[in-house]
Design a protein around this motif. Structure first.
Motif, PDB file in Angstrom:
ATOM      1  N   VAL A 214      28.417  13.961 -31.478  1.00  0.00           N
ATOM      2  CA  VAL A 214      27.672  13.655 -32.152  1.00  0.00           C
ATOM      3  C   VAL A 214      26.675  13.240 -33.421  1.00  0.00           C
ATOM      4  N   PHE A 215      26.448  14.358 -34.093  1.00  0.00           N
ATOM      5  CA  PHE A 215      24.888  13.262 -34.578  1.00  0.00           C
ATOM      6  C   PHE A 215      25.502  13.750 -36.374  1.00  0.00           C
ATOM      7  N   ASN A 216      25.656  12.482 -37.310  1.00  0.00           N
ATOM      8  CA  ASN A 216      25.588  13.087 -38.395  1.00  0.00           C
ATOM      9  C   ASN A 216      25.113  12.728 -39.426  1.00  0.00           C
ATOM     10  N   TRP A 217      24.786  13.258 -39.500  1.00  0.00           N
ATOM     11  CA  TRP A 217      23.034  13.670 -41.035  1.00  0.00           C
ATOM     12  C   TRP A 217      23.576  13.322 -42.627  1.00  0.00           C
ATOM     13  N   ALA A 218      24.137  12.258 -42.413  1.00  0.00           N
ATOM     14  CA  ALA A 218      24.814  12.168 -43.469  1.00  0.00           C
ATOM     15  C   ALA A 218      23.508  12.352 -45.039  1.00  0.00           C
ATOM     16  N   GLU A 219      23.896  12.836 -46.136  1.00  0.00           N
ATOM     17  CA  GLU A 219      22.962  12.812 -47.049  1.00  0.00           C
ATOM     18  C   GLU A 219      23.246  11.892 -47.576  1.00  0.00           C
ATOM     19  N   GLY A 220      21.478  10.951 -47.366  1.00  0.00           N
ATOM     20  CA  GLY A 220      21.026   9.906 -48.187  1.00  0.00           C
ATOM     21  C   GLY A 220      22.467   8.535 -47.678  1.00  0.00           C
ATOM     22  N   GLY A 221      23.007   8.375 -46.266  1.00  0.00           N
ATOM     23  CA  GLY A 221      23.559   7.472 -45.415  1.00  0.00           C
ATOM     24  C   GLY A 221      22.430   6.692 -45.456  1.00  0.00           C
ATOM     25  N   ARG A 222      23.353   5.787 -44.261  1.00  0.00           N
ATOM     26  CA  ARG A 222      22.931   4.705 -43.538  1.00  0.00           C
ATOM     27  C   ARG A 222      22.222   5.300 -42.552  1.00  0.00           C
ATOM     28  N   THR A 223      22.588   6.410 -41.607  1.00  0.00           N
ATOM     29  CA  THR A 223      21.699   6.838 -40.336  1.00  0.00           C
ATOM     30  C   THR A 223      19.621   7.568 -41.347  1.00  0.00           C
ATOM     31  N   PRO A 224      19.259   6.749 -40.684  1.00  0.00           N
ATOM     32  CA  PRO A 224      17.630   7.306 -40.557  1.00  0.00           C
ATOM     33  C   PRO A 224      17.572   9.099 -40.092  1.00  0.00           C
ATOM     34  N   PRO A 225      16.979   9.955 -41.073  1.00  0.00           N
ATOM     35  CA  PRO A 225      17.641  11.196 -41.226  1.00  0.00           C
ATOM     36  C   PRO A 225      16.602  12.163 -39.851  1.00  0.00           C
ATOM     37  N   LEU A 226      16.838  12.951 -38.348  1.00  0.00           N
ATOM     38  CA  LEU A 226      15.947  13.676 -37.685  1.00  0.00           C
ATOM     39  C   LEU A 226      15.931  14.752 -37.682  1.00  0.00           C
ATOM     40  N   SER A 227      14.774  15.465 -36.779  1.00  0.00           N
ATOM     41  CA  SER A 227      14.500  16.504 -37.485  1.00  0.00           C
ATOM     42  C   SER A 227      15.499  16.845 -36.450  1.00  0.00           C
ATOM     43  N   LEU A 228      15.612  18.648 -36.451  1.00  0.00           N
ATOM     44  CA  LEU A 228      16.486  18.940 -35.329  1.00  0.00           C
ATOM     45  C   LEU A 228      15.689  19.388 -34.040  1.00  0.00           C
ATOM     46  N   GLU A 229      14.267  19.324 -34.332  1.00  0.00           N
ATOM     47  CA  GLU A 229      13.816  19.353 -32.692  1.00  0.00           C
ATOM     48  C   GLU A 229      14.300  18.102 -32.334  1.00  0.00           C
ATOM     49  N   ARG A 230      13.752  17.158 -32.528  1.00  0.00           N
ATOM     50  CA  ARG A 230      14.293  15.401 -32.236  1.00  0.00           C
ATOM     51  C   ARG A 230      15.941  15.087 -32.035  1.00  0.00           C
ATOM     52  N   MET A 231      17.163  15.967 -33.081  1.00  0.00           N
ATOM     53  CA  MET A 231      18.224  15.973 -32.336  1.00  0.00           C
ATOM     54  C   MET A 231      18.601  16.856 -31.260  1.00  0.00           C
ATOM     55  N   THR A 232      18.282  18.362 -30.494  1.00  0.00           N
ATOM     56  CA  THR A 232      17.538  18.232 -29.557  1.00  0.00           C
ATOM     57  C   THR A 232      17.355  17.695 -28.053  1.00  0.00           C
ATOM     58  N   GLU A 233      16.001  17.592 -28.290  1.00  0.00           N
ATOM     59  CA  GLU A 233      15.476  16.428 -27.512  1.00  0.00           C
ATOM     60  C   GLU A 233      16.457  15.243 -27.111  1.00  0.00           C
ATOM     61  N   LEU A 234      16.894  14.115 -28.113  1.00  0.00           N
ATOM     62  CA  LEU A 234      18.181  13.567 -27.950  1.00  0.00           C
ATOM     63  C   LEU A 234      19.670  14.099 -26.839  1.00  0.00           C
ATOM     64  N   GLY A 235      19.732  15.372 -26.914  1.00  0.00           N
ATOM     65  CA  GLY A 235      20.574  15.566 -26.792  1.00  0.00           C
ATOM     66  C   GLY A 235      22.665  16.030 -27.346  1.00  0.00           C
ATOM     67  N   PHE A 236      22.264  16.003 -28.579  1.00  0.00           N
ATOM     68  CA  PHE A 236      23.464  15.909 -29.310  1.00  0.00           C
ATOM     69  C   PHE A 236      24.148  17.287 -29.342  1.00  0.00           C
ATOM     70  N   SER A 237      25.184  17.304 -29.142  1.00  0.00           N
ATOM     71  CA  SER A 237      26.071  19.043 -28.984  1.00  0.00           C
ATOM     72  C   SER A 237      26.558  18.349 -30.383  1.00  0.00           C
ATOM     73  N   LEU A 238      26.313  18.449 -31.724  1.00  0.00           N
ATOM     74  CA  LEU A 238      27.186  18.718 -32.472  1.00  0.00           C
ATOM     75  C   LEU A 238      26.254  17.603 -33.431  1.00  0.00           C
ATOM     76  N   VAL A 239      25.895  18.426 -34.766  1.00  0.00           N
ATOM     77  CA  VAL A 239      25.701  17.807 -36.197  1.00  0.00           C
ATOM     78  C   VAL A 239      25.907  18.061 -37.419  1.00  0.00           C
ATOM     79  N   ILE A 240      26.277  17.068 -37.613  1.00  0.00           N
ATOM     80  CA  ILE A 240      27.138  17.634 -39.310  1.00  0.00           C
ATOM     81  C   ILE A 240      26.387  17.064 -40.392  1.00  0.00           C
ATOM     82  N   TYR A 241      26.817  17.740 -41.786  1.00  0.00           N
ATOM     83  CA  TYR A 241      25.827  18.280 -42.292  1.00  0.00           C
ATOM     84  C   TYR A 241      26.699  17.411 -43.644  1.00  0.00           C
ATOM     85  N   PRO A 242      27.611  16.332 -43.918  1.00  0.00           N
ATOM     86  CA  PRO A 242      28.998  16.309 -45.200  1.00  0.00           C
ATOM     87  C   PRO A 242      28.644  16.750 -46.468  1.00  0.00           C
TER      88      PRO A 242
END
Length: 295
Positions: A214-242
């Motif tokens: 899982v990649f948590n694309w937490a809006e305004g959170g501590r994790t830097p936002p990544l593009s969908l292309e980059r998350m796909t390259e890294l192999g994440f199966s689920l991206v949540i935008y909580p």
């Protein structure tokens, strides 16, 4: 769209298919049944029931463990009934020890949830992007995961194990815990709140092949936002935008109330018309059923 008379659905099997696809599954957050319907109408294949948004919408308070398991499960039930797509639901810590996890899993399963997320924080927990978190031991959490596996009646129910260890113990411990939870039977792994792209890359690389991630694309959170292309390259199966839907609703309500306060008339530009909204929430179905069952 979830119909009043129900549907012949298999959301859990569908969720497993989506998680096995080459591209990440995108699951925007929903905090109530209406926001879940909007996510589905926008064309997304899954809904994520956010604990942060559920707490804010139900009691107007921060996500610091104030809601009970019953309150969370009730919200999950309403959301699952409102849509046809799979719903992944936050279940916090499972609301107690391993025995509480057994009951939590069973209640969420009865509510129609396709995927349940459990985390290794001490109860009461905090939002994963807040400070001041504390964790239970890795072995205790592994026991909770084993309890969740044993409790589910439908083997297709997806169990997501989240660790918040990055913030409290560092990435090495987060990776160790994630592997331990996979060994205990977790279907999907969720390493919460890495704070750099280098850490995200390391997590994705070292857990590749262990379990879907899982990649948590937490809006305004501590994790830097990544593009969908980059998350796909890294192999994440689920991206949540909580919380994007919650923040958007908050901004919209604020703007409407500010206009009403200033002018005495609510600004309606850009808002859905009354008929459009009643269609959105299923009035045509209600009218059809009234005709169908009229005595």
């Amino acid at each position: 769209m979830g119909n009043l008379l129900g549907n012949d659905r298999a959301p859990r099997a569908r969720l497993r298919e989506l998680l096995a696809a080459p591209a990440p599954l995108l699951a925007p957050g929903a905090y109530d049944a209406l926001s879940a319907r909007l996510v589905e109408q926008a064309g997304f294949d899954a809904v994520y029931m956010t604990g942060f948004g559920t707490t804010a919408s139900l009691i107007g308070r921060p996500d610091v463990g104030l809601l009970t398991g019953a309150e969370m499960a009730d919200n999950a039930r309403r959301i699952a009934a409102a849509v046809d797509v799979p719903v992944i639901a936050d279940a916090d810590t499972g609301y107690g020890n391993a025995l509480n996890v057994v009951r939590t899993v069973q209640i969420y399963e009865q509510a129609g949830i396709a995927g349940i997320q459990l985390e290794d924080q001490v109860m009461p927990k905090k939002c994963g992007h807040m400070s001041g978190k504390a964790l239970i031991g890795a072995e205790e959490m592994a026991g909770k995961v084993r309890a969740a596996v044993a409790a589910r009646r439908d083997p297709d129910l997806v169990l997501i194990a989240r660790t918040d260890a990055v913030a409290t113990h560092g990435v090495d411990e987060a990776l160790r815990r994630a592997r331990r939870y996979a060994d205990a039977g977790a279907d999907v792994l969720f390493v919460e709140a890495p704070t750099s792209e280098a850490d995200i890359e390391r997590i994705a690389k070292e857990l590749s092949g262990v379990a879907p991630l899982v990649f948590n694309w937490a809006e305004g959170g501590r994790t830097p936002p990544l593009s969908l292309e980059r998350m796909t390259e890294l192999g994440f199966s689920l991206v949540i935008y909580p919380i994007g839907t919650l923040l958007a609703a908050t901004a919209g309500i604020r703007a409407l109330l500010a206009g009403l306060r200033a002018d005495g008339v609510p600004p309606l530009d850009g808002l859905p018309a009354f008929e459009e909204f009643t269609d959105l929430v299923g009035l045509p179905e209600v009218q059809e059923l009234e005709q169908r069952f009229r005595g």
